[in-house]
Design an enzyme around this catalytic site. Structure first.
Site, PDB file in Angstrom:
ATOM      1  N   TYR A  77     -14.656   4.078   9.660  1.00 42.36           N
ATOM      2  CA  TYR A  77     -13.191   3.905   9.556  1.00 42.36           C
ATOM      3  C   TYR A  77     -12.511   4.317  10.863  1.00 42.36           C
ATOM      4  O   TYR A  77     -11.713   3.561  11.436  1.00 42.36           O
ATOM      5  CB  TYR A  77     -12.625   4.729   8.393  1.00 42.36           C
ATOM      6  N   GLY A 118       0.830  -1.197   0.000  1.00 43.63           N
ATOM      7  CA  GLY A 118       0.000   0.000   0.000  1.00 43.63           C
ATOM      8  C   GLY A 118       0.871   1.256   0.000  1.00 43.63           C
ATOM      9  O   GLY A 118       2.092   1.183  -0.178  1.00 43.63           O
ATOM     10  N   LYS A 168     -10.356   2.051  13.716  1.00 42.60           N
ATOM     11  CA  LYS A 168      -8.982   2.301  14.177  1.00 42.60           C
ATOM     12  C   LYS A 168      -8.959   2.514  15.691  1.00 42.60           C
ATOM     13  O   LYS A 168      -8.031   2.078  16.374  1.00 42.60           O
ATOM     14  CB  LYS A 168      -8.385   3.515  13.456  1.00 42.60           C
ATOM     15  N   THR A 183      -4.280   6.747  13.624  1.00 43.93           N
ATOM     16  CA  THR A 183      -4.658   7.973  12.905  1.00 43.93           C
ATOM     17  C   THR A 183      -5.212   9.049  13.844  1.00 43.93           C
ATOM     18  O   THR A 183      -5.800   8.723  14.885  1.00 43.93           O
ATOM     19  CB  THR A 183      -5.739   7.629  11.844  1.00 43.93           C
ATOM     20  N   ASP A 184      -5.061  10.286  13.417  1.00 39.07           N
ATOM     21  CA  ASP A 184      -5.664  11.402  14.168  1.00 39.07           C
ATOM     22  C   ASP A 184      -7.192  11.314  14.185  1.00 39.07           C
ATOM     23  O   ASP A 184      -7.844  11.958  15.015  1.00 39.07           O
ATOM     24  CB  ASP A 184      -5.210  12.758  13.598  1.00 39.07           C
ATOM     25  N   GLU A 185      -7.756  10.520  13.282  1.00 39.58           N
ATOM     26  CA  GLU A 185      -9.218  10.458  13.192  1.00 39.58           C
ATOM     27  C   GLU A 185      -9.867   9.788  14.402  1.00 39.58           C
ATOM     28  O   GLU A 185     -11.075   9.897  14.591  1.00 39.58           O
ATOM     29  CB  GLU A 185      -9.646   9.749  11.900  1.00 39.58           C
TER      30      GLU A 185
HETATM   31  O1  TDX Z   1     -13.445  13.891  -3.216  1.00 41.06           O
HETATM   32  C1  TDX Z   1     -13.094  14.375  -2.121  1.00 41.06           C
HETATM   33  N1  TDX Z   1     -13.484  15.647  -1.805  1.00 41.06           N
HETATM   34  C2  TDX Z   1     -13.161  16.250  -0.629  1.00 41.06           C
HETATM   35  O2  TDX Z   1     -13.545  17.398  -0.387  1.00 41.06           O
HETATM   36  C3  TDX Z   1     -12.273  13.642  -1.171  1.00 41.06           C
HETATM   37  C4  TDX Z   1     -11.806  12.260  -1.481  1.00 41.06           C
HETATM   38  C5  TDX Z   1     -11.955  14.282   0.002  1.00 41.06           C
HETATM   39  N2  TDX Z   1     -12.391  15.523   0.289  1.00 41.06           N
HETATM   40  C6  TDX Z   1     -12.037  16.127   1.598  1.00 41.06           C
HETATM   41  C7  TDX Z   1     -12.424  15.266   2.779  1.00 41.06           C
HETATM   42  C8  TDX Z   1     -11.360  15.581   3.794  1.00 41.06           C
HETATM   43  O3  TDX Z   1     -11.727  16.714   4.543  1.00 41.06           O
HETATM   44  O4  TDX Z   1     -10.620  16.220   1.655  1.00 41.06           O
HETATM   45  C9  TDX Z   1     -10.133  15.902   2.951  1.00 41.06           C
HETATM   46  C10 TDX Z   1      -9.168  14.737   2.840  1.00 41.06           C
HETATM   47  O5  TDX Z   1      -9.907  13.611   2.456  1.00 41.06           O
HETATM   48  P1  TDX Z   1      -9.270  12.138   2.372  1.00 41.06           P
HETATM   49  O6  TDX Z   1      -8.109  12.146   1.443  1.00 41.06           O
HETATM   50  O7  TDX Z   1     -10.375  11.184   2.126  1.00 41.06           O
HETATM   51  O8  TDX Z   1      -8.644  11.972   3.834  1.00 41.06           O
HETATM   52  P2  TDX Z   1      -9.317  11.981   5.301  1.00 41.06           P
HETATM   53  O9  TDX Z   1     -10.750  11.654   5.259  1.00 41.06           O
HETATM   54  O10 TDX Z   1      -8.907  13.275   5.960  1.00 41.06           O
HETATM   55  O11 TDX Z   1      -8.534  10.742   5.969  1.00 41.06           O
HETATM   56  C11 TDX Z   1      -7.134  10.554   5.707  1.00 41.06           C
HETATM   57  O12 TDX Z   1      -6.340  10.951   6.795  1.00 41.06           O
HETATM   58  C12 TDX Z   1      -6.351  10.168   7.948  1.00 41.06           C
HETATM   59  C13 TDX Z   1      -6.860   9.089   5.353  1.00 41.06           C
HETATM   60  O13 TDX Z   1      -7.721   8.663   4.330  1.00 41.06           O
HETATM   61  C14 TDX Z   1      -6.987   8.214   6.553  1.00 41.06           C
HETATM   62  O14 TDX Z   1      -6.665   6.879   6.226  1.00 41.06           O
HETATM   63  C15 TDX Z   1      -6.072   8.714   7.633  1.00 41.06           C
HETATM   64  O15 TDX Z   1      -6.231   7.932   8.781  1.00 41.06           O
END
Ligand code: TDX
Length: 338
Positions: free
Chosen positions: A146, A10, A150, A121-123
């Site tokens: 998710y 990954g 975690k 993760t911070d989540e």
């Molecule tokens: O299409 C999109 N539009 C959008 O506005 C996507 C895919 C995301 N977003 C926003 C959602 C989030 O606020 O962007 C931000 C980042 O999104 P993601 O890349 O999906 O990340 P996030 O949800 O913040 O989670 C990521 O960080 C913590 C990782 O996917 C997790 O695996 C990690 O634990």
């Protein structure tokens, strides 16, 4: 030293695998090769004498016991990681992210000398209101399946450490980005959409803040953790964050500007349900150990965008893929095509 790395095909796992092999480690990479894995991510080490690949599942107890039995340290990067997919299909997150971790813990119980470094993760904390930063002892408040999976994994780790006297390190990281990250994630998705001149689907008002860390800086943090593995029983959590928190809209605009594409491609769409507004980690514990990120967000973003421009399409073709189907399911209605 011999490491068992799970999820080593990954995004984050493969960067760690390549770094360890280059530095003299023996690495066994256990990966189920789900949609999120890409064999190209480890192509440069695949024939290395200190590298061994095993295709398999961390939920396979017998296989995990066998591999843990020959490792000095286990690094767990195997996980379902995409929040949006966890909203569509939470069950697989419980299986891999919770039950899989329990399988690792069961195997490690029989091996008191083998350390575990677990990627979290911070989540797990949910949204952090400004100007707060989450310290390691903050209570969990996950918002998505998710994040809950975690957090649940961390609770199982804590219980095993207490009950069986295991020493475990949990690395909680902010949003990581860089080359080879799956196209479903925000920065790769927006970069590839901008390159294609297609609408970039920004959730809600786009003012959600994410803390961004370049993947090489995370690898360095993991390497530092490996140098000081705890020997006393219990869980030692460390936060790895950059402190650079950026609103999604601003990140999207930077991507357009870097590629010379019009910002009008940024298309507000229906928000992600339960969308956390802000993540922010207090990473002083890691910084006291001597770690600091080397790349500013703007530099890492420029490098990443360049990588996707030059290699993104060819690299994506080497992966297992349901991306077109997933994209339609996730964005079809949002972008008004259904
Ligand atoms: O299409 C999109 N539009 C959008 O506005 C996507 C895919 C995301 N977003 C926003 C959602 C989030 O606020 O962007 C931000 C980042 O999104 P993601 O890349 O999906 O990340 P996030 O949800 O913040 O989670 C990521 O960080 C913590 C990782 O996917 C997790 O695996 C990690 O634990």
């Amino acid at each position: 030293m011999r490491a068992l790395v799970t999820g080593g095909c990954g995004f984050i796992g493969s960067h760690v695998v390549r770094s360890l092999v280059a530095d003299g480690w023996e690495v066994i990479n256990l990966d189920r090769m789900t949609y999120a894995a890409n064999p190209a991510n480890v192509a440069e080490v695949v024939r290395h004498p200190r590298y061994r690949f095993v295709q398999g599942d961390i939920c396979d107890g017998a296989l995990v016991r066998e591999l843990v039995g020959v490792a000095d340290v286990v690094l767990n990067f195997a996980a379902e990681t995409h929040v949006d997919r966890s909203l569509l299909d939470p069950g697989v997150f419980v299986r891999t992210d919770v039950e899989g971790v329990v399988m690792l813990l069961e195997a490690l119980r029989e091996r008191p000398g083998t350390a575990l470094v677990h990627m979290s993760t911070d989540e797990v904390f949910g949204s952090i209101p400004a100007p707060l930063e989450a310290r390691e002892d903050r209570a969990f408040a996950p918002s998505s399946p998710y994040a809950a999976s975690k957090a649940a994994a961390e609770l199982m780790i804590r219980a095993y450490a207490e009950t069986y006297g295991m020493a475990v390190t949990v690395v909680r990281c902010c949003n990581v980005f860089g080359p080879r990250q799956h196209l479903e994630k925000f920065i790769p998705l927006f970069t590839m959409r901008a390159l294609a001149g297609e609408p970039m689907p920004l959730y809600g008002d786009g003012m959600q803040e994410r803390e961004w860390l370049y993947v090489d800086d995370l690898v360095e943090a993991v390497r530092l953790v490996l140098e000081g593995l705890p020997t006393v029983a219990g869980v030692r959590a460390v936060h790895v964050g950059s402190g650079e928190r950026v609103a999604n809209r601003a990140t999207a605009e930077m991507i357009c500007d870097l590629l010379g594409r019009p910002r009008e491609l940024i298309t507000p769409v229906a928000d992600r349900p339960g969308h956390d507004r802000r993540y922010a980690l207090d990473s002083s514990r890691m910084r006291e150990l001597g770690w600091a990120p080397r790349r500013r967000f703007v530099e890492g973003l420029a490098e990443t965008v360049r990588w996707y421009r030059d290699h993104g399409a060819a690299w994506a073709r080497t992966a297992q893929g349901d991306f077109a189907r997933y994209f339609e399911r996730q964005y079809g209605e949002r972008l008004g095509r259904r």
